[in-house]
Write an enzyme that holds these catalytic residues in place. Structure first.
Site, PDB file in Angstrom:
ATOM      1  N   LYS A  23      -7.701  -6.667  -1.642  1.00 35.05           N
ATOM      2  CA  LYS A  23      -8.532  -6.218  -0.520  1.00 35.05           C
ATOM      3  C   LYS A  23      -8.506  -4.693  -0.463  1.00 35.05           C
ATOM      4  O   LYS A  23      -7.551  -4.081  -0.003  1.00 35.05           O
ATOM      5  CB  LYS A  23      -8.013  -6.772   0.815  1.00 35.05           C
ATOM      6  CG  LYS A  23      -9.049  -6.564   1.909  1.00 35.05           C
ATOM      7  CD  LYS A  23      -8.452  -6.352   3.271  1.00 35.05           C
ATOM      8  CE  LYS A  23      -8.318  -4.920   3.687  1.00 35.05           C
ATOM      9  NZ  LYS A  23      -9.518  -4.094   3.759  1.00 35.05           N
ATOM     10  N   GLU A  29       4.359   0.242   0.735  1.00 32.30           N
ATOM     11  CA  GLU A  29       4.313   1.692   0.471  1.00 32.30           C
ATOM     12  C   GLU A  29       3.589   2.309   1.656  1.00 32.30           C
ATOM     13  O   GLU A  29       2.381   2.128   1.809  1.00 32.30           O
ATOM     14  CB  GLU A  29       3.547   1.978  -0.819  1.00 32.30           C
ATOM     15  CG  GLU A  29       4.063   1.256  -2.050  1.00 32.30           C
ATOM     16  CD  GLU A  29       5.355   1.839  -2.594  1.00 32.30           C
ATOM     17  OE1 GLU A  29       5.789   2.899  -2.094  1.00 32.30           O
ATOM     18  OE2 GLU A  29       5.933   1.227  -3.501  1.00 32.30           O
ATOM     19  N   CYS A  75      -0.371  10.529   0.407  1.00 28.80           N
ATOM     20  CA  CYS A  75       0.874  10.184   1.104  1.00 28.80           C
ATOM     21  C   CYS A  75       2.014  11.101   0.674  1.00 28.80           C
ATOM     22  O   CYS A  75       2.983  11.270   1.403  1.00 28.80           O
ATOM     23  CB  CYS A  75       1.240   8.738   0.827  1.00 28.80           C
ATOM     24  SG  CYS A  75       1.314   8.384  -0.936  1.00 28.80           S
ATOM     25  N   GLU A  84       2.822  11.709  11.179  1.00 29.83           N
ATOM     26  CA  GLU A  84       1.978  11.876   9.993  1.00 29.83           C
ATOM     27  C   GLU A  84       0.556  12.238  10.432  1.00 29.83           C
ATOM     28  O   GLU A  84      -0.060  11.498  11.203  1.00 29.83           O
ATOM     29  CB  GLU A  84       1.949  10.586   9.171  1.00 29.83           C
ATOM     30  CG  GLU A  84       1.172  10.755   7.889  1.00 29.83           C
ATOM     31  CD  GLU A  84       1.048   9.482   7.069  1.00 29.83           C
ATOM     32  OE1 GLU A  84       0.724   8.427   7.642  1.00 29.83           O
ATOM     33  OE2 GLU A  84       1.251   9.549   5.843  1.00 29.83           O
TER      34      GLU A  84
HETATM   35  P1  NAD Z   1      -4.271   1.490   6.913  1.00 32.22           P
HETATM   36  O1  NAD Z   1      -2.911   0.958   7.163  1.00 32.22           O
HETATM   37  O2  NAD Z   1      -5.178   1.698   8.061  1.00 32.22           O
HETATM   38  O3  NAD Z   1      -5.080   0.550   5.911  1.00 32.22           O
HETATM   39  C1  NAD Z   1      -4.555   0.200   4.643  1.00 32.22           C
HETATM   40  C2  NAD Z   1      -5.153  -1.123   4.242  1.00 32.22           C
HETATM   41  O4  NAD Z   1      -4.652  -2.130   5.118  1.00 32.22           O
HETATM   42  C3  NAD Z   1      -6.674  -1.180   4.350  1.00 32.22           C
HETATM   43  O5  NAD Z   1      -7.187  -1.934   3.284  1.00 32.22           O
HETATM   44  C4  NAD Z   1      -6.874  -1.889   5.676  1.00 32.22           C
HETATM   45  O6  NAD Z   1      -8.107  -2.556   5.770  1.00 32.22           O
HETATM   46  C5  NAD Z   1      -5.720  -2.867   5.651  1.00 32.22           C
HETATM   47  N1  NAD Z   1      -5.327  -3.396   6.972  1.00 32.22           N
HETATM   48  C6  NAD Z   1      -5.572  -2.872   8.196  1.00 32.22           C
HETATM   49  N2  NAD Z   1      -5.066  -3.680   9.151  1.00 32.22           N
HETATM   50  C7  NAD Z   1      -4.472  -4.716   8.518  1.00 32.22           C
HETATM   51  C8  NAD Z   1      -3.756  -5.852   8.947  1.00 32.22           C
HETATM   52  N3  NAD Z   1      -3.552  -6.108  10.248  1.00 32.22           N
HETATM   53  N4  NAD Z   1      -3.249  -6.702   8.027  1.00 32.22           N
HETATM   54  C9  NAD Z   1      -3.409  -6.447   6.705  1.00 32.22           C
HETATM   55  N5  NAD Z   1      -4.106  -5.395   6.234  1.00 32.22           N
HETATM   56  C10 NAD Z   1      -4.620  -4.525   7.124  1.00 32.22           C
HETATM   57  O7  NAD Z   1      -4.065   2.828   6.075  1.00 32.22           O
HETATM   58  P2  NAD Z   1      -5.173   3.835   5.622  1.00 32.22           P
HETATM   59  O8  NAD Z   1      -5.596   4.605   6.831  1.00 32.22           O
HETATM   60  O9  NAD Z   1      -6.182   3.145   4.791  1.00 32.22           O
HETATM   61  O10 NAD Z   1      -4.346   4.782   4.637  1.00 32.22           O
HETATM   62  C11 NAD Z   1      -3.616   5.873   5.072  1.00 32.22           C
HETATM   63  C12 NAD Z   1      -2.138   5.533   5.142  1.00 32.22           C
HETATM   64  O11 NAD Z   1      -1.685   5.033   3.896  1.00 32.22           O
HETATM   65  C13 NAD Z   1      -1.302   6.747   5.430  1.00 32.22           C
HETATM   66  O12 NAD Z   1      -0.312   6.417   6.376  1.00 32.22           O
HETATM   67  C14 NAD Z   1      -0.668   7.050   4.081  1.00 32.22           C
HETATM   68  O13 NAD Z   1       0.544   7.745   4.148  1.00 32.22           O
HETATM   69  C15 NAD Z   1      -0.491   5.686   3.527  1.00 32.22           C
HETATM   70  N6  NAD Z   1      -0.347   5.735   2.079  1.00 32.22           N
HETATM   71  C16 NAD Z   1       0.884   5.484   1.536  1.00 32.22           C
HETATM   72  C17 NAD Z   1       1.053   5.557   0.162  1.00 32.22           C
HETATM   73  C18 NAD Z   1       2.379   5.283  -0.474  1.00 32.22           C
HETATM   74  O14 NAD Z   1       2.411   5.123  -1.679  1.00 32.22           O
HETATM   75  N7  NAD Z   1       3.457   5.238   0.278  1.00 32.22           N
HETATM   76  C19 NAD Z   1      -0.042   5.876  -0.644  1.00 32.22           C
HETATM   77  C20 NAD Z   1      -1.268   6.129  -0.048  1.00 32.22           C
HETATM   78  C21 NAD Z   1      -1.419   6.048   1.320  1.00 32.22           C
END
Ligand code: NAD
Length: 491
Positions: A180, A255, A289, A391
């Site tokens: 997804k 992650e 990130c 963040e």
């Molecule tokens: P997000 O958590 O909003 O979304 C990530 C994914 O999760 C999306 O596909 C979203 O549709 C899905 N999602 C949302 N609600 C959900 C739920 N209830 N159940 C399951 N899936 C759900 O994050 P974002 O805004 O897309 O990305 C930014 C974040 O990602 C930042 O906090 C960043 O630090 C983190 N990030 C971490 C890494 C790492 O390797 N640690 C890498 C990249 C980004």
């Protein structure tokens, strides 16, 4: 097909190598951050689409899990070649969807997607497992067996890079998957789906269901037919994933977010520390990130560092992501722009905004609706304030002077996160000592984002649970089984 994107173009889900509309038959708008205009429509899928994709993956697992590693490897290498063939197109699509510069997508995102498939396609040919002779009376060996259907959820900041970082090890190891992608950046995932079919990956091995997190992500993480979840995204979402996966005892890798420190000692190579800190602050609009969003500089060089850093920040060119002269493109969405701008309001109360934070002047008419923000540098002498604890995930960085090593280690470690850290020094002993003391999954010394796909990758605290990368990924996507064979009496 994606070359001629328009607001009526709808992408579809991939189930059993067929492109299918969502059961709801409804779609979400995919907005292009550079202009604020709709560039495509994304399936608004739900649990029914997840059910169909999981069923397809379960059927495919029977044969795929028994397909010899060499055959799986060849298919993945073929897919890598196709991504490489279409790299230019993919870079442009990634930029259109995310707002990052085409230049960066071409140099980083797409080559990394190619590397992800090549790396795991060959890693499975070179992997080995342990064997133990027990008192010369038994032979124990370990089988690493694929688990079944992997649920893979990825964010919008590095869309194809992180999606393939999950798909490649999952299917290389013999699992099938339901992926997804973020609903904000689904386009390269759709193009990847087309390449999966073209590469001859068997139906059901890779399924992609588009849509909202609380619908598709929630259904996937709660699905009893999905025993393994790899999630990359925000910390709060990670907690929601755990709430679903925990009671079902799924294997989970999370992650999550970061608030990474970048520690510059006075003996560092000054020019290189400034230049690399610029990248680690503002690459990809600060939406990585691993970005070092808190810079601590030892007091003897603080003023000089601040002056050089602010001057370079002011010189960054913000604007059209498709222009190779642009350094900083658009933020991913209007909601994210509002969030980041909100933190600048807080920064003005908590510290001093030295530069940036406004809307760039002189944007051409066609970019007027886009989500642009001038990169901002905030001076903050307090470390317990919101701007230094939460963040922000945008082009905003703090600068703080420090006086000694113990103090800076305590400040660097003083957030709920622990993803990565950078430190700059020419003192070898100090480099090792501070690297060991920093609370982070990755520490870079005199560099940033220098990645080797073999190393363990992940975070501590609110930055996540588990490790991926190299053998860690192969272990995560398999279940270890001990086989103990009695060897008979010794003569
Ligand atoms: P997000 O958590 O909003 O979304 C990530 C994914 O999760 C999306 O596909 C979203 O549709 C899905 N999602 C949302 N609600 C959900 C739920 N209830 N159940 C399951 N899936 C759900 O994050 P974002 O805004 O897309 O990305 C930014 C974040 O990602 C930042 O906090 C960043 O630090 C983190 N990030 C971490 C890494 C790492 O390797 N640690 C890498 C990249 C980004």
């Amino acid at each position: 097909m994606l070359e001629s994107l328009d607001s009526q173009f709808s992408i579809l889900n991939l189930v059993d190598n067929e492109f299918v509309p969502p059961k709801s038959n409804s779609y979400l708008d995919d907005i292009g951050p550079a202009t604020g205009a709709t560039i495509a429509r994304v399936p608004d899928s739900d649990g029914r689409d997840v059910d169909a994709a999981v069923a397809a993956a379960q059927r495919a697992f029977q044969a795929w899990s028994r397909t010899p590693a060499e055959a799986r490897s060849r298919l993945l290498l073929g897919l890598a070649d196709l991504i490489e063939r279409d790299a230019d197109e993919l870079a442009r699509i990634e930029s259109l969807d995310n707002g990052k510069t085409v230049k960066l997508a071409r140099a980083m995102d797409i080559p990394r997607a190619v590397a992800n498939f090549r790396f795991f396609a060959t890693a499975i040919l070179h992997d080995s497992s342990e064997a133990h002779l027990t008192n010369d009376a038994a032979l124990n060996y370990t089988l690493h067996q694929p688990i079944g259907v992997a649920g893979l959820i990825s964010p919008w900041n590095l869309p194809l890079y992180l999606l393939t970082w999950k798909i490649a090890p999952a299917i290389a190891s013999g699992n099938c998957c339901v992926a997804k992608p973020s609903e904000l950046t689904p386009l390269t995932a759709h193009r990847l789906a087309e390449l999966v079919v073209e590469a001859g990956i068997p139906p059901g091995v890779v399924n992609i269901v588009h849509g909202l997190g609380p619908k598709v992500g929630d259904a996937l993480t709660a699905h009893p037919g999905v025993p393994i979840i790899s999630f990359t995204g925000g910390t709060e979402t990670g907690a929601a994933v755990m709430r679903n996966a925990g009671p079902l005892f799924k294997k989970v890798s999370l992650e999550l977010g970061g608030k990474n420190p970048n520690v510059v000692f006075a003996d560092a190579d000054f020019d290189e520390a400034v230049a690399t800190s610029m990248r680690s602050s503002f690459a990809n609009q600060g939406e990585i990130c691993l970005c070092g969003s808190r810079i601590f500089v030892e007091r003897p060089i603080f003023d000089r560092f601040l002056e050089a850093f602010v001057a370079k920040t002011r010189a960054l060119r913000v604007g059209d992501p498709s222009d190779d002269a642009t350094d900083v493109g658009a933020l991913v969405s209007s909601a994210h722009l509002a969030k980041v701008s909100g933190y600048l309001g807080i920064a003005r109360e908590e510290g001093e905004v030295l530069c940036g934070g406004g809307r760039p002047a002189n944007l051409p008419d066609r970019l007027r609706g886009g989500y642009y923000l001038e990169p901002a540098v905030v001076r903050s002498d307090r470390t317990d304030c919101r701007v230094m604890q939460e963040e922000i995930f945008g082009p905003v960085v703090t600068l703080t002077p420090f006086d000694d090593e113990a103090q800076v280690v305590a400040w660097a470690n003083g957030t709920r996160y622990g993803l990565s850290a950078s430190l700059w020094t020419r003192d070898l002993e100090r480099a090792h000592r501070v690297a060991a003391a920093l609370r982070a999954g990755t520490v870079w010394v005199n560099t940033w984002l220098l990645r080797d796909l073999r190393v363990p990758f992940g975070g501590v605290g609110d930055s996540g649970v588990g490790r991926e990368g190299g053998r860690e990924s192969l272990r995560f996507f398999t279940e270890a089984k001990n086989v103990c064979v009695k060897m008979g009496e010794r003569r």
